[in-house]
Each structure stands twice: as structure tokens, then as C-alpha cells.
Design a protein around this motif. Structure first.
Motif, short mmCIF file in Angstrom:
data_model
loop_
_atom_site.label_atom_id
_atom_site.label_comp_id
_atom_site.label_asym_id
_atom_site.label_seq_id
_atom_site.Cartn_x
_atom_site.Cartn_y
_atom_site.Cartn_z
N VAL A 151 42.69 24.27 34.61
CA VAL A 151 41.93 23.01 35.47
C VAL A 151 40.58 23.36 35.30
CG1 VAL A 151 41.99 21.80 37.64
CG2 VAL A 151 44.23 22.80 36.75
N LYS A 152 40.13 24.24 35.64
CA LYS A 152 38.42 24.30 35.57
C LYS A 152 37.78 24.16 34.14
CE LYS A 152 38.03 27.43 39.58
NZ LYS A 152 37.44 28.54 39.93
N ALA A 153 38.71 24.59 33.25
CA ALA A 153 37.94 24.20 31.69
C ALA A 153 38.36 22.83 31.44
CB ALA A 153 38.98 25.17 30.82
N GLN A 154 39.47 22.04 31.92
CA GLN A 154 39.26 20.96 31.51
C GLN A 154 38.36 19.94 32.19
OE1 GLN A 154 43.54 20.06 32.72
NE2 GLN A 154 44.44 20.68 30.57
N LYS A 155 37.97 20.49 33.39
CA LYS A 155 37.19 19.55 34.16
C LYS A 155 35.48 19.83 33.46
CE LYS A 155 38.94 19.40 38.65
NZ LYS A 155 38.85 19.70 40.18
N LYS A 156 35.26 21.25 33.16
CA LYS A 156 34.17 21.24 32.44
C LYS A 156 34.11 20.39 30.98
CE LYS A 156 32.55 25.89 34.01
NZ LYS A 156 32.34 27.03 33.55
N ALA A 157 34.97 20.48 30.32
CA ALA A 157 34.98 19.64 29.12
C ALA A 157 34.89 18.25 29.32
CB ALA A 157 36.57 19.98 28.31
N ALA A 158 35.57 17.81 30.41
CA ALA A 158 35.35 16.43 30.76
C ALA A 158 33.91 15.69 31.04
CB ALA A 158 36.26 15.78 31.71
#
Length: 158
Positions: A151-158
Motif C-alpha cells: 500500500v505504501k509503495a502504491q501511494k509513493k508511486a501515485a
């Protein structure tokens, strides 16, 4: 210039009328306050009373002496206290009475415990509570950490 003088006279008359109106309102307020017995007037500038520490000590000693005198005077005679219904008489139990009460209470509790044993047997036949091993807990914790990392990786990518 005449217009300015007329305007000034008009303003002064309005000021006098406003002052009269304010005075009438003050009188009405004071009448209502006196009827309401608040006794507090907005215009009262009565100074607060200042008492020195020595005077406060003297007053406290005098009050203690008054209470001591009142306490001595109000104590009834020992025989009169038992006969008067209005005064509280402290009663004490004898040792034998206390032991009888204690034995009776122990019997009551024994009866309650004896009656509650069948209920305990019913709960024993209920299915055992499920427990999780330590290794299973570690697996779940690792899976949860992996989900949060995703989830944190997806937030950083967004």
C-alpha cells in the motif's frame, strides 16, 4: 456655513436626548435591581475589605473557641443519649454475635458455590477456545507487513 451650524445644533439636541434616554434606562435598571434584591449596582465602587494575616489568625482562634464551647455544651449525658430518640447511639456487636453472623454468611456462600457447580460443568462441555500457535501469529504478522508495504509503495508511486 449656515448649514454646518444647523447640523451642529441638530447633533447637540440629539445628544441631549440620548443622554436623557440613557439616564432613564439607568433609573429603570436600578429600580428592577432593587426589586430583584440583587443589591448590586453597576455604579457601586465600594472597596473590598482587606484583613491582615494577624487579624485572620485571631478570627480563626475565636471561631475555634466558639466551636469548642458549642461542642462541650451540646454533649448529652451518657444515660440521656440512650433514652432520647433523636440522638444517634452507636451500637456494638458482641464477639459471639459477630461469630454467629460470620458462620451464617459462610454457610450462605457455600450454598451459592455448591449451586453454581453444575453451571460450571456445562461450560466445561462447551468447545474449547481456539488458540493460535506462535508460528501462525508470525506468519500473519509477516503477511500484514507485506500488505502495508505494498500500500505504501502504491501511494509513493501515485
Amino acid at each position: 456655513m449656515a448649514n454646518l451650524i444647523n447640523a451642529l445644533q441638530q447633533l447637540r439636541t440629539e445628544q441631549r436626548e440620548a443622554q436623557l434616554h440613557v439616564e432613564k434606562l439607568d433609573q429603570a435598571i436600578s429600580v428592577i435591581e432593587s426589586l430583584n434584591s440583587t443589591g448590586v449596582s453597576r455604579k457601586s465602587t465600594r472597596p473590598t475589605r482587606i484583613v491582615s494575616a494577624a487579624s485572620r489568625r485571631k478570627m480563626a482562634q475565636a471561631q475555634r473557641a466558639r466551636w469548642a464551647r458549642a461542642g462541650k455544651e451540646s454533649k448529652p449525658a451518657s444515660g440521656a443519649a440512650k433514652t432520647m430518640g433523636s440522638t444517634h447511639v452507636k451500637r456494638t456487636l458482641s464477639a459471639s454475635a459477630r461469630s454467629r453472623i460470620s458462620l451464617a454468611q459462610k454457610k450462605r456462600w457455600a450454598k451459592i458455590r455448591k449451586g453454581s457447580k453444575p453451571a460450571a460443568a456445562k461450560t466445561a462441555s462447551a468447545p474449547a477456545k481456539r488458540t493460535m500457535s506462535a508460528s501462525d501469529r508470525r506468519k500473519i504478522a509477516a503477511a500484514q507487513r507485506a500488505r502495508w508495504a505494498k500500500v505504501k509503495a502504491q501511494k509513493k508511486a501515485a
